[in-house]
Design a protein around this motif. Structure first.
Motif, PDB file in Angstrom:
ATOM      1  N   VAL A  42       0.852  -1.199   0.000  1.00  0.00           N
ATOM      2  CA  VAL A  42       0.000   0.000   0.000  1.00  0.00           C
ATOM      3  C   VAL A  42       0.884   1.244   0.000  1.00  0.00           C
ATOM      4  N   LEU A  43       0.546   2.191  -0.872  1.00  0.00           N
ATOM      5  CA  LEU A  43       1.143   3.526  -0.828  1.00  0.00           C
ATOM      6  C   LEU A  43       0.065   4.503  -0.380  1.00  0.00           C
ATOM      7  N   ILE A  44       0.377   5.252   0.671  1.00  0.00           N
ATOM      8  CA  ILE A  44      -0.508   6.329   1.138  1.00  0.00           C
ATOM      9  C   ILE A  44       0.202   7.633   0.820  1.00  0.00           C
ATOM     10  N   TYR A  45      -0.374   8.409  -0.080  1.00  0.00           N
ATOM     11  CA  TYR A  45       0.267   9.663  -0.475  1.00  0.00           C
ATOM     12  C   TYR A  45      -0.592  10.820   0.027  1.00  0.00           C
ATOM     13  N   VAL A  46       0.049  11.729   0.777  1.00  0.00           N
ATOM     14  CA  VAL A  46      -0.656  12.818   1.446  1.00  0.00           C
ATOM     15  C   VAL A  46      -0.382  14.140   0.735  1.00  0.00           C
ATOM     16  N   PHE A  47      -1.451  14.816   0.333  1.00  0.00           N
ATOM     17  CA  PHE A  47      -1.355  16.143  -0.273  1.00  0.00           C
ATOM     18  C   PHE A  47      -1.901  17.191   0.697  1.00  0.00           C
ATOM     19  N   ASP A  48      -1.179  18.291   0.835  1.00  0.00           N
ATOM     20  CA  ASP A  48      -1.625  19.426   1.639  1.00  0.00           C
ATOM     21  C   ASP A  48      -2.521  20.294   0.755  1.00  0.00           C
ATOM     22  N   ILE A  49      -3.801  20.385   1.095  1.00  0.00           N
ATOM     23  CA  ILE A  49      -4.748  21.157   0.285  1.00  0.00           C
ATOM     24  C   ILE A  49      -4.372  22.637   0.263  1.00  0.00           C
ATOM     25  N   ASP A  50      -3.586  23.062   1.262  1.00  0.00           N
ATOM     26  CA  ASP A  50      -3.195  24.467   1.379  1.00  0.00           C
ATOM     27  C   ASP A  50      -1.763  24.704   0.896  1.00  0.00           C
ATOM     28  N   SER A  51      -1.229  23.782   0.098  1.00  0.00           N
ATOM     29  CA  SER A  51       0.145  23.887  -0.385  1.00  0.00           C
ATOM     30  C   SER A  51       0.372  25.163  -1.193  1.00  0.00           C
ATOM     31  N   VAL A  52       1.562  25.744  -1.045  1.00  0.00           N
ATOM     32  CA  VAL A  52       1.888  26.955  -1.801  1.00  0.00           C
ATOM     33  C   VAL A  52       2.349  26.626  -3.221  1.00  0.00           C
ATOM     34  N   ASP A  53       2.623  25.352  -3.484  1.00  0.00           N
ATOM     35  CA  ASP A  53       3.114  24.965  -4.813  1.00  0.00           C
ATOM     36  C   ASP A  53       2.478  23.637  -5.248  1.00  0.00           C
ATOM     37  N   PRO A  54       1.175  23.631  -5.502  1.00  0.00           N
ATOM     38  CA  PRO A  54       0.486  22.376  -5.860  1.00  0.00           C
ATOM     39  C   PRO A  54       0.994  21.759  -7.153  1.00  0.00           C
ATOM     40  N   SER A  55       1.464  22.571  -8.088  1.00  0.00           N
ATOM     41  CA  SER A  55       1.977  22.037  -9.343  1.00  0.00           C
ATOM     42  C   SER A  55       3.203  21.163  -9.104  1.00  0.00           C
ATOM     43  N   ASN A  56       4.112  21.659  -8.257  1.00  0.00           N
ATOM     44  CA  ASN A  56       5.302  20.877  -7.923  1.00  0.00           C
ATOM     45  C   ASN A  56       4.933  19.607  -7.154  1.00  0.00           C
ATOM     46  N   ASP A  57       3.916  19.699  -6.300  1.00  0.00           N
ATOM     47  CA  ASP A  57       3.449  18.524  -5.564  1.00  0.00           C
ATOM     48  C   ASP A  57       3.034  17.422  -6.531  1.00  0.00           C
ATOM     49  N   LEU A  58       2.312  17.799  -7.582  1.00  0.00           N
ATOM     50  CA  LEU A  58       1.833  16.833  -8.564  1.00  0.00           C
ATOM     51  C   LEU A  58       2.979  16.241  -9.381  1.00  0.00           C
ATOM     52  N   THR A  59       3.999  17.060  -9.655  1.00  0.00           N
ATOM     53  CA  THR A  59       5.169  16.552 -10.387  1.00  0.00           C
ATOM     54  C   THR A  59       5.892  15.487  -9.576  1.00  0.00           C
ATOM     55  N   LEU A  60       6.090  15.751  -8.280  1.00  0.00           N
ATOM     56  CA  LEU A  60       6.718  14.759  -7.411  1.00  0.00           C
ATOM     57  C   LEU A  60       5.892  13.479  -7.370  1.00  0.00           C
ATOM     58  N   PHE A  61       4.589  13.648  -7.270  1.00  0.00           N
ATOM     59  CA  PHE A  61       3.702  12.484  -7.207  1.00  0.00           C
ATOM     60  C   PHE A  61       3.780  11.663  -8.492  1.00  0.00           C
ATOM     61  N   ALA A  62       3.825  12.332  -9.626  1.00  0.00           N
ATOM     62  CA  ALA A  62       3.920  11.626 -10.908  1.00  0.00           C
ATOM     63  C   ALA A  62       5.201  10.785 -10.962  1.00  0.00           C
ATOM     64  N   ASN A  63       6.290  11.322 -10.435  1.00  0.00           N
ATOM     65  CA  ASN A  63       7.542  10.567 -10.391  1.00  0.00           C
ATOM     66  C   ASN A  63       7.438   9.349  -9.472  1.00  0.00           C
ATOM     67  N   VAL A  64       6.727   9.522  -8.366  1.00  0.00           N
ATOM     68  CA  VAL A  64       6.504   8.389  -7.457  1.00  0.00           C
ATOM     69  C   VAL A  64       5.687   7.309  -8.154  1.00  0.00           C
ATOM     70  N   MET A  65       4.674   7.716  -8.909  1.00  0.00           N
ATOM     71  CA  MET A  65       3.838   6.749  -9.619  1.00  0.00           C
ATOM     72  C   MET A  65       4.640   5.970 -10.663  1.00  0.00           C
ATOM     73  N   GLU A  66       5.573   6.634 -11.333  1.00  0.00           N
ATOM     74  CA  GLU A  66       6.429   5.941 -12.297  1.00  0.00           C
ATOM     75  C   GLU A  66       7.271   4.875 -11.607  1.00  0.00           C
ATOM     76  N   ALA A  67       7.826   5.217 -10.444  1.00  0.00           N
ATOM     77  CA  ALA A  67       8.634   4.258  -9.688  1.00  0.00           C
ATOM     78  C   ALA A  67       7.773   3.097  -9.192  1.00  0.00           C
ATOM     79  N   MET A  68       6.550   3.398  -8.771  1.00  0.00           N
ATOM     80  CA  MET A  68       5.648   2.345  -8.288  1.00  0.00           C
ATOM     81  C   MET A  68       5.248   1.400  -9.424  1.00  0.00           C
ATOM     82  N   GLU A  69       5.020   1.939 -10.605  1.00  0.00           N
ATOM     83  CA  GLU A  69       4.663   1.099 -11.749  1.00  0.00           C
ATOM     84  C   GLU A  69       5.788   0.118 -12.075  1.00  0.00           C
TER      85      GLU A  69
END
Length: 304
Positions: free
Chosen positions: A82-109
């Protein structure tokens, strides 16, 4: 024999990962998490859950330098249940958050293509109540768009209410190996007791692990079990601070009776009788629970 499941807890620094872990598994009050320091690198914790199930929890530091090291070596992403990925809804840089997450998803695949993915859109208490549903839908859609391989489950969460227990109950539920059999047995027990609802809670965390209900969902709060988890967990912590042990409780009024008691070595049980059933004496409910303990211990073994 213990069944160990590797669980990754990831997200940017400050998203609230360690706070939620401390509330669920270390008996912290929400207000006490303010003093927690940021996680550095990876903190490993083995959490025994329901006797034979061990959650091998990897709380991964969310600073950029740590993410870089995770991506350089795929070890952290191997053999993940199981991967639990936590996003801060009040993040100052949501675009960068999504980029990091996309990289994590590539590694998980590459490394754990069969893992279950849970997304927690966290700190929702910072969003105006009227805007929460829209904000959550928009953010979770953006997150899901970052991977076509995984079907993700998303939850809106906050440490200040029952939403945290709702999300973590579902996460742990996905890891319980015999959960369908357990639910069948619980339904049979409910019928024998003439109960309207029966709920099983894990003893240490008070997360909901199984439930049986005959009540119409349209007439009741869909988050009621998680609210009870939150309330009883806080009450248990208060009891321990005064050197007392929580054993159980009964709530009775003209419409229902709710009885909570220790069940197996790893669980509490809640039995709810509504309408005419609420007149059934507590002693009969206690006898039914006592008679069922030995049977349910076959499905919920004691700690090894």
């Amino acid at each position: 024999m213990s069944s160990k499941k590797k669980v990754l807890l990831m997200g940017k620094s400050g998203a609230g990962k360690t706070s939620m872990r401390s509330i669920i598994f270390a008996n912290y009050m929400a207000r006490d998490t303010m003093r927690l320091a940021p996680t550095l690198d990876v903190e490993h914790t083995n959490v025994r859950f329901l006797g034979n199930l061990v959650l091998n929890l990897w709380d991964c530091g969310g600073q950029y330098r740590f993410f870089e090291s995770y991506f350089e070596n795929d070890t952290i992403f191997r053999n993940v249940e199981v991967l639990i990925y936590v996003f801060d809804i009040d993040s100052v840089d949501p675009s960068n958050d999504l980029t990091l997450f996309a990289n994590v998803m590539e590694a998980m695949e590459r490394c754990s293509p069969d893992a279950s993915i849970f997304i927690l859109i966290h700190k929702m208490d910072l969003v105006a109540e009227d805007d929460r549903e829209r904000e959550f839908a928009e953010r979770s859609a953006l997150v899901q768009s970052k991977s076509e391989h995984f079907k993700m489950r998303a939850f809106a969460t906050s440490i200040w209410d029952e939403t945290l227990y709702k999300a973590w109950s579902q996460i742990v539920y996905s890891l319980i190996p015999n959960v369908e059999l357990l639910e069948t047995q619980l339904k049979d027990f409910s019928n024998i007791c003439a109960a309207d609802e029966v709920v099983l809670f894990e003893r240490a965390t008070f997360l909901v692990i199984s439930q049986s209900s005959t009540l119409g969902a349209e007439h009741y709060d869909s988050h009621r079990f998680e609210r009870i988890s939150n309330i009883i967990k806080q009450f248990k912590i208060s009891c321990s601070k005064s050197q007392s042990q929580f054993r159980g409780m009964e709530v009775r009024n003209s419409q229902f009776t709710a009885y909570i008691d220790m069940f197996t070595g790893n669980t509490y049980i809640m039995v709810i009788m509504a309408g005419a059933g609420s007149k059934i004496p507590t002693t009969l409910t206690q006898l039914n629970i006592a008679a069922a303990r030995k049977h349910f211990e076959k499905f919920i073994p004691e700690n090894a």
